[in-house]
Design a protein around this motif. Sequence first.
Motif, PDB file in Angstrom:
ATOM      1  N   ILE A 105       0.857  -1.183   0.000  1.00 29.37           N
ATOM      2  CA  ILE A 105       0.000   0.000   0.000  1.00 29.37           C
ATOM      3  C   ILE A 105       0.889   1.227   0.000  1.00 29.37           C
ATOM      4  CG2 ILE A 105      -1.716   1.342   1.281  1.00 29.37           C
ATOM      5  CD1 ILE A 105      -2.919  -1.254   2.266  1.00 29.37           C
ATOM      6  N   GLY A 106       0.642   2.115  -0.953  1.00 29.10           N
ATOM      7  CA  GLY A 106       1.415   3.330  -1.068  1.00 29.10           C
ATOM      8  C   GLY A 106       0.639   4.526  -0.552  1.00 29.10           C
ATOM      9  N   GLY A 107       1.329   5.412   0.162  1.00 23.62           N
ATOM     10  CA  GLY A 107       0.700   6.628   0.653  1.00 23.62           C
ATOM     11  C   GLY A 107       1.083   6.892   2.092  1.00 23.62           C
ATOM     12  N   GLY A 108       0.957   8.166   2.485  1.00 16.46           N
ATOM     13  CA  GLY A 108       1.398   8.545   3.813  1.00 16.46           C
ATOM     14  C   GLY A 108       0.341   9.140   4.710  1.00 16.46           C
ATOM     15  N   GLY A 109      -0.936   9.046   4.302  1.00 15.65           N
ATOM     16  CA  GLY A 109      -2.004   9.602   5.129  1.00 15.65           C
ATOM     17  C   GLY A 109      -2.007   8.967   6.508  1.00 15.65           C
ATOM     18  N   GLU A 110      -1.962   9.801   7.528  1.00 10.52           N
ATOM     19  CA  GLU A 110      -1.685   9.283   8.872  1.00 10.52           C
ATOM     20  C   GLU A 110      -2.894   8.670   9.555  1.00 10.52           C
ATOM     21  OE1 GLU A 110       0.233  12.489  10.908  1.00 10.52           O
ATOM     22  OE2 GLU A 110       1.946  12.496   9.534  1.00 10.52           O
ATOM     23  N   LYS A 111      -4.094   9.127   9.222  1.00 13.76           N
ATOM     24  CA  LYS A 111      -5.283   8.610   9.893  1.00 13.76           C
ATOM     25  C   LYS A 111      -5.874   7.399   9.183  1.00 13.76           C
ATOM     26  CE  LYS A 111      -6.692  13.007  11.986  1.00 13.76           C
ATOM     27  NZ  LYS A 111      -7.771  14.044  12.084  1.00 13.76           N
ATOM     28  N   LYS A 112      -5.968   7.468   7.857  1.00 15.29           N
ATOM     29  CA  LYS A 112      -6.644   6.402   7.112  1.00 15.29           C
ATOM     30  C   LYS A 112      -5.667   5.461   6.416  1.00 15.29           C
ATOM     31  CE  LYS A 112     -11.072   8.714   6.222  1.00 15.29           C
ATOM     32  NZ  LYS A 112     -12.055   9.103   5.157  1.00 15.29           N
ATOM     33  N   THR A 113      -4.737   6.022   5.618  1.00 18.26           N
ATOM     34  CA  THR A 113      -3.868   5.164   4.816  1.00 18.26           C
ATOM     35  C   THR A 113      -3.005   4.267   5.685  1.00 18.26           C
ATOM     36  OG1 THR A 113      -3.807   6.824   3.056  1.00 18.26           O
ATOM     37  CG2 THR A 113      -2.122   5.118   3.015  1.00 18.26           C
ATOM     38  N   LEU A 114      -2.350   4.834   6.680  1.00 20.56           N
ATOM     39  CA  LEU A 114      -1.457   4.017   7.499  1.00 20.56           C
ATOM     40  C   LEU A 114      -2.220   3.009   8.350  1.00 20.56           C
ATOM     41  CD1 LEU A 114       1.280   6.613   8.525  1.00 20.56           C
ATOM     42  CD2 LEU A 114       1.377   4.857   6.748  1.00 20.56           C
ATOM     43  N   ARG A 115      -3.457   3.304   8.663  1.00 17.15           N
ATOM     44  CA  ARG A 115      -4.267   2.302   9.356  1.00 17.15           C
ATOM     45  C   ARG A 115      -4.600   1.139   8.416  1.00 17.15           C
ATOM     46  NH1 ARG A 115      -6.935   1.918  14.119  1.00 17.15           N
ATOM     47  NH2 ARG A 115      -8.773   0.554  14.206  1.00 17.15           N
ATOM     48  N   GLU A 120      10.535   8.834   9.580  1.00 17.55           N
ATOM     49  CA  GLU A 120      10.532   8.518  11.011  1.00 17.55           C
ATOM     50  C   GLU A 120       9.161   8.780  11.628  1.00 17.55           C
ATOM     51  OE1 GLU A 120      13.342   9.213  14.922  1.00 17.55           O
ATOM     52  OE2 GLU A 120      13.311  10.764  13.362  1.00 17.55           O
ATOM     53  N   ARG A 121       8.564   9.906  11.261  1.00 16.27           N
ATOM     54  CA  ARG A 121       7.238  10.227  11.786  1.00 16.27           C
ATOM     55  C   ARG A 121       6.199   9.198  11.330  1.00 16.27           C
ATOM     56  NH1 ARG A 121       3.665  13.923  13.673  1.00 16.27           N
ATOM     57  NH2 ARG A 121       1.655  14.053  12.598  1.00 16.27           N
ATOM     58  N   LYS A 122       6.223   8.877  10.047  1.00 18.94           N
ATOM     59  CA  LYS A 122       5.225   7.947   9.511  1.00 18.94           C
ATOM     60  C   LYS A 122       5.386   6.552  10.114  1.00 18.94           C
ATOM     61  CE  LYS A 122       3.768  11.073   6.509  1.00 18.94           C
ATOM     62  NZ  LYS A 122       2.486  11.778   6.634  1.00 18.94           N
ATOM     63  N   VAL A 123       6.633   6.126  10.280  1.00 11.72           N
ATOM     64  CA  VAL A 123       6.869   4.810  10.869  1.00 11.72           C
ATOM     65  C   VAL A 123       6.349   4.760  12.302  1.00 11.72           C
ATOM     66  CG1 VAL A 123       8.696   3.271  11.701  1.00 11.72           C
ATOM     67  CG2 VAL A 123       8.764   4.145   9.362  1.00 11.72           C
ATOM     68  N   GLY A 124       6.552   5.847  13.031  1.00 12.17           N
ATOM     69  CA  GLY A 124       6.034   5.887  14.398  1.00 12.17           C
ATOM     70  C   GLY A 124       4.517   5.783  14.438  1.00 12.17           C
ATOM     71  N   ILE A 125       3.852   6.464  13.523  1.00 11.84           N
ATOM     72  CA  ILE A 125       2.388   6.411  13.465  1.00 11.84           C
ATOM     73  C   ILE A 125       1.925   5.022  13.024  1.00 11.84           C
ATOM     74  CG2 ILE A 125       0.374   7.326  12.227  1.00 11.84           C
ATOM     75  CD1 ILE A 125       1.933  10.038  12.197  1.00 11.84           C
ATOM     76  N   LEU A 126       2.643   4.428  12.060  1.00 15.45           N
ATOM     77  CA  LEU A 126       2.295   3.080  11.621  1.00 15.45           C
ATOM     78  C   LEU A 126       2.447   2.081  12.763  1.00 15.45           C
ATOM     79  CD1 LEU A 126       1.508   1.027   9.489  1.00 15.45           C
ATOM     80  CD2 LEU A 126       3.900   1.022   8.689  1.00 15.45           C
ATOM     81  N   ARG A 127       3.485   2.229  13.562  1.00 12.64           N
ATOM     82  CA  ARG A 127       3.653   1.347  14.721  1.00 12.64           C
ATOM     83  C   ARG A 127       2.440   1.431  15.654  1.00 12.64           C
ATOM     84  NH1 ARG A 127       8.667  -0.698  16.243  1.00 12.64           N
ATOM     85  NH2 ARG A 127      10.450  -0.082  14.953  1.00 12.64           N
ATOM     86  N   GLN A 128       1.962   2.648  15.874  1.00 15.93           N
ATOM     87  CA  GLN A 128       0.814   2.821  16.755  1.00 15.93           C
ATOM     88  C   GLN A 128      -0.432   2.182  16.153  1.00 15.93           C
ATOM     89  OE1 GLN A 128       0.750   4.199  19.991  1.00 15.93           O
ATOM     90  NE2 GLN A 128      -1.223   3.118  19.866  1.00 15.93           N
ATOM     91  N   HIS A 129      -0.651   2.367  14.854  1.00 18.90           N
ATOM     92  CA  HIS A 129      -1.802   1.721  14.202  1.00 18.90           C
ATOM     93  C   HIS A 129      -1.704   0.202  14.314  1.00 18.90           C
ATOM     94  CE1 HIS A 129      -3.952   5.108  12.606  1.00 18.90           C
ATOM     95  NE2 HIS A 129      -2.934   5.558  11.885  1.00 18.90           N
ATOM     96  N   CYS A 130      -0.501  -0.339  14.150  1.00 18.49           N
ATOM     97  CA  CYS A 130      -0.332  -1.790  14.282  1.00 18.49           C
ATOM     98  C   CYS A 130      -0.704  -2.241  15.691  1.00 18.49           C
ATOM     99  CB  CYS A 130       1.113  -2.182  13.963  1.00 18.49           C
ATOM    100  SG  CYS A 130       1.529  -2.133  12.210  1.00 18.49           S
ATOM    101  N   GLN A 131      -0.282  -1.478  16.670  1.00 16.07           N
ATOM    102  CA  GLN A 131      -0.626  -1.814  18.050  1.00 16.07           C
ATOM    103  C   GLN A 131      -2.142  -1.757  18.254  1.00 16.07           C
ATOM    104  OE1 GLN A 131       1.747   0.191  21.027  1.00 16.07           O
ATOM    105  NE2 GLN A 131       0.119   0.055  22.561  1.00 16.07           N
TER     106      GLN A 131
END
Length: 261
Positions: A161-171, A190-201
């Motif tokens: 999945i491509g894209g950096g949207g923090e609320k929808k795409t990364l979820r 770094e910011r996006k990876v941190g947000i992705l980690r939280q969505h994974c959790q």
Amino acid sequence: MTASVKPIRIGLQLQPQHADYKTIRSTASAAEDLGADIVFNWDHFYPLYGDPDGKHFECWTMLGAWAESTSRVEIGALVTCNSYRNPELLADMARTVDHISDGRLILGIGSGWFEKDYTEYGYEFGTAGGRLDDLAEALPRIESRLSKLNPAPTRKIPVLIGGGGEKKTLRLVAKHADIWHGFGDAETVERKVGILRQHCQDVGRDFAEIEISVGTQGDPEEVGPRLRELGVSTFTVGVGGPDYDLGALQKWISWRDAQNG
């Protein structure tokens, strides 16, 4: 963050614009011969750079051809526009190219953004949020259809999945993707990876299952190490026609080989 344990892979986004198909095909083969791990195209109907009405070719027809004209590299779209094809049809197309390529397809997908494609080809452009909602609906349908097809895919087709949207795409990445592809400098990643980690959790997904991929520019010795520290393992160089210069790809492949040992 600790460095990724995944080996470095190098991709080429071979942009299917401003070139004859023979040149595109020979460039895909040249990238394979140089040692690229993945050759991507993109899913648009018009060039994104240069003459807006210049030469251009369709994505998935080309992937079927690449499945026969290459033998080792993985292939895929960076990325398929979800809006252009029924999800069940896309799943069947992916399964078919998976078989033609003997299991080398990556199913790259995103919500779509290039308005000219939509208006010229008769798709409803809508809103960015609406297109992301459509992608959220499509991904389970794709997964369901892949599970029903006969014959089944040769492997669990990796979903990028491509894209950096923090609320929808990364979820959506946390819920459905094997690979996340993003853009930007190290601070952005770094910011996006941190947000992705939280969505994974939040969704109960092991973050370590997701491969981190970036579109990259610049010298690998300068930008590669910091991105590597952030967990990036796939680095993709983009090239456009009419003359596809693979010099940057060669540099990244050499860097990969030195890093991977």
